[in-house]
Design a protein around this motif. Sequence first.
Motif, PDB file in Angstrom:
ATOM      1  N   ALA A 231       2.942   7.216  -0.899  1.00  0.00           N
ATOM      2  CA  ALA A 231       2.511   6.900  -2.265  1.00  0.00           C
ATOM      3  C   ALA A 231       3.592   7.186  -3.301  1.00  0.00           C
ATOM      4  CB  ALA A 231       1.254   7.709  -2.608  1.00  0.00           C
TER       5      ALA A 231
ATOM      6  N   ASP B 151       2.517   6.754  -7.129  1.00  0.00           N
ATOM      7  CA  ASP B 151       1.975   5.453  -7.508  1.00  0.00           C
ATOM      8  C   ASP B 151       0.692   5.655  -8.317  1.00  0.00           C
ATOM      9  OD1 ASP B 151      -0.024   3.149  -6.891  1.00  0.00           O
ATOM     10  OD2 ASP B 151       1.939   2.303  -6.409  1.00  0.00           O
ATOM     11  N   ILE B 152       0.640   5.045  -9.492  1.00  0.00           N
ATOM     12  CA  ILE B 152      -0.485   5.265 -10.409  1.00  0.00           C
ATOM     13  C   ILE B 152      -1.825   4.904  -9.771  1.00  0.00           C
ATOM     14  CG2 ILE B 152      -1.534   4.431 -12.548  1.00  0.00           C
ATOM     15  CD1 ILE B 152       1.306   4.292 -13.723  1.00  0.00           C
ATOM     16  N   GLU B 153      -1.849   3.826  -9.019  1.00  0.00           N
ATOM     17  CA  GLU B 153      -3.101   3.395  -8.392  1.00  0.00           C
ATOM     18  C   GLU B 153      -3.554   4.348  -7.289  1.00  0.00           C
ATOM     19  OE1 GLU B 153      -4.935   0.938  -9.559  1.00  0.00           O
ATOM     20  OE2 GLU B 153      -3.419   0.647 -11.114  1.00  0.00           O
ATOM     21  N   LYS B 154      -2.597   4.975  -6.622  1.00  0.00           N
ATOM     22  CA  LYS B 154      -2.920   5.869  -5.511  1.00  0.00           C
ATOM     23  C   LYS B 154      -3.120   7.318  -5.958  1.00  0.00           C
ATOM     24  CE  LYS B 154      -0.364   3.083  -2.130  1.00  0.00           C
ATOM     25  NZ  LYS B 154       0.771   3.068  -1.160  1.00  0.00           N
TER      26      LYS B 154
ATOM     27  N   HIS C 282      -8.785  13.804  -5.920  1.00  0.00           N
ATOM     28  CA  HIS C 282     -10.005  13.095  -5.499  1.00  0.00           C
ATOM     29  C   HIS C 282     -11.294  13.795  -5.921  1.00  0.00           C
ATOM     30  CE1 HIS C 282      -9.424  15.806  -1.945  1.00  0.00           C
ATOM     31  NE2 HIS C 282     -10.736  15.923  -2.070  1.00  0.00           N
TER      32      HIS C 282
ATOM     33  N   ARG D 207      -7.499   9.390 -14.194  1.00  0.00           N
ATOM     34  CA  ARG D 207      -6.834   8.190 -14.706  1.00  0.00           C
ATOM     35  C   ARG D 207      -5.784   8.546 -15.754  1.00  0.00           C
ATOM     36  NH1 ARG D 207     -10.048   3.240 -17.593  1.00  0.00           N
ATOM     37  NH2 ARG D 207     -10.554   4.917 -19.055  1.00  0.00           N
TER      38      ARG D 207
ATOM     39  N   ALA E 225      -2.789  10.295 -14.045  1.00  0.00           N
ATOM     40  CA  ALA E 225      -1.969   9.353 -13.283  1.00  0.00           C
ATOM     41  C   ALA E 225      -0.881   8.713 -14.133  1.00  0.00           C
ATOM     42  CB  ALA E 225      -2.850   8.272 -12.663  1.00  0.00           C
ATOM     43  N   VAL E 226      -1.181   8.438 -15.408  1.00  0.00           N
ATOM     44  CA  VAL E 226      -0.208   7.748 -16.263  1.00  0.00           C
ATOM     45  C   VAL E 226       0.592   8.714 -17.134  1.00  0.00           C
ATOM     46  CG1 VAL E 226      -1.602   5.655 -16.307  1.00  0.00           C
ATOM     47  CG2 VAL E 226      -1.873   7.335 -18.142  1.00  0.00           C
TER      48      VAL E 226
END
Length: 245
Positions: free
Chosen positions: A115, A135-138, A145, A153, A156-157
Motif C-alpha cells: 500500500a 495509498d489514500i484509498e487503502k 480499520h 478519511r 488519510a489525506v
Amino acid sequence: MSTTPTVVLVHGAFADASSFAKLIPELLDSGVKVVAPAVPNRSLTGDAAYIASVVRQIDGPVLLVGHSYGGAVITVAGTEENVTGLVYLSGYALAQGESLGQLQGGFPDSDLASALVYTKFPVPGAEDGTDVSVDIEKFPAVFAHDIDPELARVLAVSQRPLTGLAFGEPAPYAAWKTKPSWGVVSSSDHTINPEVERFGYQRAGAKVTEIDSSHLVMLSHPVQVADIIREALAVTTGFRAAAAG
C-alpha cells in the motif's frame, strides 16, 4: 530541577501529533503534563536529535511515548539524562545498529508493504529525496480499520510522510538497555506485523500489553493506553496520576 514529570508523545510515520488527540485529554484530565511535538520524519538520527533537543529543554523528568516509527525515534532519543522510561505504542524497539528495514525483514510483510506510495521531494544541492506514504484509498483498512470512518478519511489525506532514507538508517543507540520500558502490541495491526512489535519488546525486556487494535491504538483505545502511561509514570518517577473522568 522540577520533580514533576512530563510525557512527551512522539508520533510516527504517515501521521502527526493529532494522532494523539484522544489520548492527550485523558492524560491532561488526570493531571499529567504533556508535550506532543511535530516530528520532521526526515531521518532517524535527525528526528531523534530533534526530540532529544525538546527533552533537554524540559525542566524535570520525561517519559517518552513513541508510536510506530516514533518508537524507533525514542529508542535513540531516550538516552537523554532526564528520560526516565520509554513506552512503545505499536512501535519499533530497535537494537543498536539495527534499522527499521532490518527488523521488519525478519518477519512476513504486513498489508502496508503493498500500500506504499513513493514521491519525490527536492533536496537543496543534492539529488531529490523520496517520500513514502500510504495509498489514500487503502489507508483506512491498513492503518485505521477500527477508527471512525470519517476520521480515517481525514487522516488519510493529511499524512506526514517518512523519507525512504529513514527505513535503512541504523539506530546509533538503544535507550531500552538502560531505561525501563513498556510496550503495547496492537494484535490486529495491519501496518506493522504484530510479531515485529512482540519481538522488539521482548528483546528490550519491556512490560507488554496486548490490545486488539488497529495500528492507531491510541485513537481506538485511549483509556487503556493512558492507564499504561500512568503506570509507567508511577514506576519511573513516583508520580501518581488520577484516573481521568
